[in-house]
Write a protein that holds these residues in place. Sequence first.
Motif, PDB file in Angstrom:
ATOM      1  N   HIS A  18      -1.985  11.160   6.144  1.00 27.94           N
ATOM      2  CA  HIS A  18      -2.744  10.325   7.081  1.00 27.94           C
ATOM      3  C   HIS A  18      -3.608   9.285   6.357  1.00 27.94           C
ATOM      4  O   HIS A  18      -4.368   8.561   6.991  1.00 27.94           O
ATOM      5  CB  HIS A  18      -3.646  11.207   7.954  1.00 27.94           C
ATOM      6  N   GLU A  19      -3.515   9.215   5.042  1.00 20.44           N
ATOM      7  CA  GLU A  19      -4.316   8.285   4.266  1.00 20.44           C
ATOM      8  C   GLU A  19      -3.459   7.117   3.795  1.00 20.44           C
ATOM      9  O   GLU A  19      -2.276   7.280   3.501  1.00 20.44           O
ATOM     10  CB  GLU A  19      -4.948   8.983   3.056  1.00 20.44           C
ATOM     11  N   ILE A  20      -4.094   5.955   3.741  1.00 18.71           N
ATOM     12  CA  ILE A  20      -3.427   4.755   3.234  1.00 18.71           C
ATOM     13  C   ILE A  20      -4.215   4.241   2.034  1.00 18.71           C
ATOM     14  O   ILE A  20      -5.422   3.982   2.135  1.00 18.71           O
ATOM     15  CB  ILE A  20      -3.332   3.654   4.320  1.00 18.71           C
ATOM     16  N   HIS A  21      -3.555   4.123   0.901  1.00 19.60           N
ATOM     17  CA  HIS A  21      -4.198   3.635  -0.317  1.00 19.60           C
ATOM     18  C   HIS A  21      -3.678   2.233  -0.610  1.00 19.60           C
ATOM     19  O   HIS A  21      -2.477   2.034  -0.781  1.00 19.60           O
ATOM     20  CB  HIS A  21      -3.887   4.565  -1.491  1.00 19.60           C
ATOM     21  N   GLU A  74       1.206   5.132   1.585  1.00 18.60           N
ATOM     22  CA  GLU A  74       0.775   6.070   2.614  1.00 18.60           C
ATOM     23  C   GLU A  74       0.973   7.484   2.109  1.00 18.60           C
ATOM     24  O   GLU A  74       2.064   7.859   1.679  1.00 18.60           O
ATOM     25  CB  GLU A  74       1.567   5.843   3.905  1.00 18.60           C
ATOM     26  N   ASP A  75      -0.081   8.269   2.166  1.00 13.87           N
ATOM     27  CA  ASP A  75      -0.048   9.663   1.726  1.00 13.87           C
ATOM     28  C   ASP A  75      -0.576  10.523   2.872  1.00 13.87           C
ATOM     29  O   ASP A  75      -1.782  10.703   3.020  1.00 13.87           O
ATOM     30  CB  ASP A  75      -0.906   9.838   0.469  1.00 13.87           C
ATOM     31  N   HIS A  86       0.842  -1.190   0.000  1.00 22.22           N
ATOM     32  CA  HIS A  86       0.000   0.000   0.000  1.00 22.22           C
ATOM     33  C   HIS A  86       0.882   1.246   0.000  1.00 22.22           C
ATOM     34  O   HIS A  86       2.083   1.185   0.219  1.00 22.22           O
ATOM     35  CB  HIS A  86      -0.928  -0.003   1.216  1.00 22.22           C
TER      36      HIS A  86
END
Length: 230
Positions: free
Chosen positions: A149-152, A146-147, A144
């Motif tokens: 606080h977001e995890i894609h 991490e951007d 995945h």
Amino acid sequence: KDAIAAAACVRPLVETAAAFWVDGQKVVEAWDEIKRAGSPSSDAEAFGRRSRLMRVLNELTWGSKFDERAPELKRLWGRVSRSNVLGHVEKLGRATSDDLLRDYQWLCNTVHPSIGNTFALSAPPLVHRTRTHWITGFAGRSIHVEDGHEIHAQLTVQTATARGAAVALRVLQRCLDAMLRTIDDLALTTEAPSMARESYWRKLRIPGRNDPCPCRSGHKVKRCPHQWGA
């Protein structure tokens, strides 16, 4: 790699559930037609009904899918033909949801060395702001990005695998239970187990009218429709 292995296991599980669902209906419909006709009036009529039921059972037991690309196999094992399992999956998908058909497509593509491997073992692609190129990462397991606080994460294959397994297991549980009820009804209606010399776990016999029926309905024998014509 776990995602690919799981997809390889769930794909035949979905196919098995679809086959049980389609074939189970054939057995239920055949027995329903025979039972509703009422008690056979002669041995010849009884034998004819048995033959109709056995034709269905033989098709489901011995039917195979061999074609002219393997003429020797078709000649030896293709005398009783079966439809392709893809037709069964399509019928089950129409009876459940379109998600199953989409998930099955993902499972097939993941098992083969095609786009499914890309989705199972890569991170979401990162597109350059110029829109001229993009980059992604591959690993031996799902990864995945991490951007902040977001995890894609790329969970397309994992979602299809989990959802396909859940549907297949529910269908199998219902089909197997329904088939056992049909077998019990056939046994209690025809009283065929009383003629069997060997004992087995479903050798059902009709007890007294006020006793619990052995078909697991929870009703008394006199309230269970295990009679010809019912």
